[in-house]
Motif scaffolding. Structure first.
Motif, short mmCIF file in Angstrom:
data_model
loop_
_atom_site.label_atom_id
_atom_site.label_comp_id
_atom_site.label_asym_id
_atom_site.label_seq_id
_atom_site.Cartn_x
_atom_site.Cartn_y
_atom_site.Cartn_z
N UNK A 22 34.85 29.45 37.38
CA UNK A 22 35.55 29.54 36.09
C UNK A 22 35.10 28.43 35.14
N UNK A 23 34.99 27.23 35.65
CA UNK A 23 34.56 26.10 34.82
C UNK A 23 33.13 26.29 34.32
N UNK A 32 36.89 34.11 22.91
CA UNK A 32 38.33 34.10 23.20
C UNK A 32 38.62 34.79 24.52
N UNK A 33 37.72 35.67 24.94
CA UNK A 33 37.90 36.41 26.18
C UNK A 33 37.74 35.46 27.38
N UNK A 34 38.71 35.41 28.27
CA UNK A 34 38.61 34.54 29.45
C UNK A 34 37.59 35.07 30.46
N UNK A 40 35.68 36.10 38.07
CA UNK A 40 36.23 35.76 39.39
C UNK A 40 36.97 36.96 39.98
N UNK A 41 37.83 37.60 39.18
CA UNK A 41 38.64 38.69 39.73
C UNK A 41 37.80 39.93 40.05
N UNK A 42 36.85 40.25 39.20
CA UNK A 42 36.01 41.42 39.48
C UNK A 42 35.10 41.16 40.68
N UNK A 76 40.47 32.73 46.02
CA UNK A 76 39.44 32.85 44.98
C UNK A 76 39.93 33.66 43.78
N UNK A 77 40.61 34.77 44.04
CA UNK A 77 41.05 35.63 42.94
C UNK A 77 42.37 35.11 42.36
#
Length: 124
Positions: A22-23, A32-34, A40-42, A76-77
């Motif tokens: 993420x970092x 603006x989209x995280x 990470x989630x996908x 992780x997620x």
């Protein structure tokens, strides 16, 4: 008790990996989209699909697949962070970005999971 300890350690390692990914992806903050949480989630959906597909095809139950799936990929997620980010976008007036983010992550996660299950079941 050993399985519980291994799952807890794997969860910590997964959380640390999430932080690093993420970092690395959000450094600079040009959108603006995280993107970090989305990635990470996908990727967690894809990896869990691969792990589950492989375990189901090869008759694995318990032990390492559970430690990796529940522990590492659970750490992780991050569904909670994704939800907070979507609400934060809504509150900031970015309704379109929030909707694309929330629904896009759900759709991509489902597709990644399906692909992972398919490929995981085909692995030797």
């Amino acid at each position: 008790m050993v399985l519980l300890l291994m799952t807890a350690l794997a969860g910590g390692a997964g959380g640390a990996c999430r932080f690093l990914v993420d970092t690395a992806l959000t450094r600079g903050g040009r959108t603006r989209l995280p993107v970090g949480t989305l990635t990470v989630n996908v990727s967690a959906c894809l990896l869990l699909g691969l792990l589950t597909g492989y375990a189901l095809a090869h008759g694995y139950a318990g032990g390492l697949p559970e430690v990796a799936g529940v522990g590492f990929l659970g750490g992780y997620s991050t569904f909670g962070t994704a939800s907070v980010e979507a609400v934060r976008l809504l509150r900031a007036g970015s309704r379109g970005v929030a909707l694309v983010y929330a629904w896009g992550m759900l759709l991509l996660g489902l597709l990644a999971s399906a692909l992972g299950l398919l490929v995981g079941g085909l692995l030797p």
